[in-house]
Write a protein that holds these residues in place. Structure first.
Motif, PDB file in Angstrom:
ATOM      1  N   UNK A  80      41.009  83.465  76.428  1.00 50.90           N
ATOM      2  CA  UNK A  80      41.035  83.434  77.883  1.00 50.90           C
ATOM      3  C   UNK A  80      41.592  82.096  78.365  1.00 50.90           C
ATOM      4  N   UNK A  81      41.077  81.019  77.738  1.00 51.42           N
ATOM      5  CA  UNK A  81      41.508  79.665  78.093  1.00 51.42           C
ATOM      6  C   UNK A  81      43.016  79.505  77.914  1.00 51.42           C
ATOM      7  N   UNK A  82      43.513  79.927  76.746  1.00 47.77           N
ATOM      8  CA  UNK A  82      44.934  79.800  76.435  1.00 47.77           C
ATOM      9  C   UNK A  82      45.794  80.631  77.395  1.00 47.77           C
ATOM     10  N   UNK A  83      45.298  81.802  77.761  1.00 48.28           N
ATOM     11  CA  UNK A  83      46.022  82.647  78.699  1.00 48.28           C
ATOM     12  C   UNK A  83      46.302  81.903  79.995  1.00 48.28           C
ATOM     13  N   UNK A  94      33.299  84.717  82.882  1.00 48.06           N
ATOM     14  CA  UNK A  94      33.868  84.348  81.574  1.00 48.06           C
ATOM     15  C   UNK A  94      33.606  82.896  81.151  1.00 48.06           C
ATOM     16  N   UNK A  95      32.894  82.126  81.979  1.00 50.00           N
ATOM     17  CA  UNK A  95      32.808  80.695  81.691  1.00 50.00           C
ATOM     18  C   UNK A  95      32.143  80.393  80.347  1.00 50.00           C
ATOM     19  N   UNK A 116      36.813  80.899  75.015  1.00 49.35           N
ATOM     20  CA  UNK A 116      37.651  80.838  73.816  1.00 49.35           C
ATOM     21  C   UNK A 116      37.653  82.147  73.055  1.00 49.35           C
ATOM     22  N   UNK A 117      37.127  83.185  73.710  1.00 47.65           N
ATOM     23  CA  UNK A 117      37.251  84.517  73.118  1.00 47.65           C
ATOM     24  C   UNK A 117      38.540  85.153  73.623  1.00 47.65           C
ATOM     25  N   UNK A 151      38.411  91.552  77.348  1.00 49.06           N
ATOM     26  CA  UNK A 151      37.805  91.772  78.669  1.00 49.06           C
ATOM     27  C   UNK A 151      38.033  93.209  79.133  1.00 49.06           C
ATOM     28  N   UNK A 152      37.292  93.611  80.153  1.00 47.96           N
ATOM     29  CA  UNK A 152      37.516  94.949  80.734  1.00 47.96           C
ATOM     30  C   UNK A 152      38.845  94.947  81.494  1.00 47.96           C
TER      31      UNK A 152
END
Lengths: 314, 239
Positions: free
Chosen positions: A163-166, A200-201, A205-206, A211-212
């Protein structure tokens, strides 16, 4: 005796309607209708709805436009998909583009950040300027353009990364952030603006793909926001989402419109009616009508718009 | 689009739903017209059985209002109509209220006729009453015709004629007041005539509301209270 005024208090019969405007009063209102006609004159004019197919009816232009589109035609090889569109998109407005499948609305939207460059056979004529700057100028670099004019697609398409990288991918390649603290800040503010932070906080890093659907779409919006765009293009952003996720995205659109200019293509007319300030109706590649959304959905100017939004042709 | 083109939807059921709304409103209008005709005949002839019939008709009119209202709600919930379809549903849901009110006013007159006929004496003001009644019946019919034909010209005519009726009502009222002053023994009877006149005048106003809704339906234009100063005056008079 008979000269007692009718409005004396002894008279219980005087209706409140007696104080309503007479027809003559109404006729005397200057410019009560549009274009100097009185309301009554206008109501009785034997006009039918516009049928003109080669000229856009309504208000396609506005003062101080963010994006100015003039006489834009789009071709796929020999086939013309969009015919001479003139349209202004105002700063911080939400404009919805509606129309039947194949009417050119998505093609048109994709012109606004040169997404059509990726299609070899595609050719765009006419001019599109973003704050006065020609976005099709030969020397223009499309990478910063697409950062300024971001896009959200029909299907959520997060990168197969965390998620972070996105979220931070764009700011990194655009050189907007290098230090960890800066990156953390961008990720948090973008996710907050996209209404996803609280959800998502604890798992930044997943993988984003875990996610939905609705969360993935908001992640894509966060990713778009992360590079500080001025304009956000949305191509049917909710068509793959359930009503709750859709409602969240629509809520988000309303919030985002305070800071960004938004153009949204949608097949849901109720969605267009809910989220947009103005609505543009496309038909067979032509821009038929642009008007305030409230007007389009209660009393459109063009008979084709009327037929489409009332479900009278397919 | 002067014709509503209710048969052009992709969904046949939607066509049928809207057609039915239109027919149901016209039927309800027909009942009101019939009731009004009975009431007026009752005024002319003093025949209280016609007035009784008008009172019975009111129940059916009330039932129609409820059922059409429910239909409007169903169409809104299921179809989310837009543009002219939306205007039709909104128009119908407002017009049934006006028709129902017309029915109420006609019933009030019917009750007066019964009361007066029990009294037995010829009342002064009968001819004025008949005259106003005929004008009102006419604009009710024209308003419903305007709806049936989506005809804004007929609708405008109703709005104009209602203005004339309002004037006529005022001058008739002055006459009635004169009668009462001339012969105070007549006051209670003339009061009844006054109430009937008042009801007729109200029916005319409801017909005008329907006509204004027809203009909204056909043209998408709201011609109600377009004069701002008039709205202010109304606010003042209510405060």
């Amino acid at each position: 005796m008979s000269d007692i005024p009718v409005s004396t208090p002894i008279n219980p019969m005087l209706g409140d309607n007696m104080q309503q405007a007479t027809l003559d009063d109404r006729n005397n209102i200057p410019n009560a209708g549009h274009g100097g006609h009185t309301v009554i004159e206008e109501a009785t004019q034997d006009k039918v709805k516009a049928t003109e197919k080669n000229k856009t009816v309504g208000k396609p232009l506005c003062d101080n436009p963010k994006i100015e589109v003039r006489d834009v035609s789009v071709f796929y090889g020999e086939k013309q998909a969009v015919f001479g569109v003139d349209l202004d998109i105002a700063k911080n407005e939400v404009i919805a583009m509606i129309g039947p499948s194949g009417c050119g609305k998505s093609t048109f939207l994709r012109c606004l950040n040169r997404m059509n460059d990726t299609v070899d056979t595609c050719r765009v004529e006419g001019s599109i300027t973003l704050e006065g700057q020609d976005i099709y100028a030969p020397k223009l670099d499309v990478v910063p353009l697409r950062a300024k004019v971001g896009m959200v697609f029909q299907k959520p398409n997060p990168f197969p990364k965390s998620i972070y990288e996105n979220v931070i991918y764009g700011p990194k390649i655009h050189g907007l952030a290098s230090r960890r603290s800066e990156m953390d800040e961008i990720v948090e503010t973008s996710l907050r603006k996209a209404g996803l932070w609280e959800e998502v906080k604890d798992r930044l890093h997943q993988p984003g793909t875990g996610l939905s659907g609705g969360q993935q779409q908001r992640l894509c919006i966060a990713r778009t926001i992360a590079v500080s765009p001025e304009v956000i293009l949305m191509d049917e952003p909710c068509s793959a989402l359930d009503p709750i996720a859709t409602a969240k995205i629509e809520e988000l659109i309303a919030e985002l419109s305070q800071n960004y200019t938004i153009a949204i293509v949608t097949h849901s007319m109720q969605q267009a009616a809910r989220v947009s300030n103005r609505t543009a109706y496309f038909h067979l590649g032509k821009l038929i009508e642009v008007n305030d959304t409230q007007l389009v959905f209660t009393n459109p100017d063009h008979e084709l718009t009327e037929a489409y939004i009332t479900g009278r042709f397919g | 689009m002067d014709t509503l083109q209710l048969d052009q939807h992709i969904s046949q059921q939607f066509n049928a739903d809207l057609e039915h709304l239109k027919t149901a409103l016209l039927e309800m209008g027909g009942l009101v017209e019939e009731q009004l005709a009975d009431v007026i005949k009752a005024i002319e002839s003093g025949d209280s059985s016609l007035a009784e019939k008008a009172l019975i008709a009111e129940d059916e009119i009330d039932r129609r209002e409820l059922s059409i209202d429910k239909e409007c709600l169903t169409v809104l919930a299921r179809r989310q109509p837009a543009a002219s379809d939306l205007r039709l549903v909104m128009m119908v849901s407002k017009a049934i209220r006006d028709l129902e009110r017309m029915g109420d006013e006609a019933s009030k007159i019917a009750r007066m006729v019964i009361a007066l006929s029990e009294d037995g004496t010829e009342i002064r003001g009968n001819s004025e009453l008949r005259h106003l009644a005929n004008s009102v019946v006419k604009i009710v019919r024209v308003a419903l015709d305007a709806f049936a034909h989506s005809d804004v010209f007929e609708a405008i005519k109703v709005v104009k004629d209602d203005k004339e009726i309002d004037k006529e009502y005022q001058s008739t009222m002055r006459e009635m007041i004169t009668y009462m002053m001339e012969d105070p023994r007549q006051i209670s009877r003339v009061m009844n005539v006054l109430w009937m006149l008042r009801s007729l005048e109200r029916i005319g106003d409801h017909a005008r509301n329907v006509a204004e809704q027809v203009i909204y339906l056909v043209r998408g234009m709201d011609i109600r209270r377009t004069d701002l100063s008039d709205v202010e005056r109304q606010l003042e008079s209510k405060s």
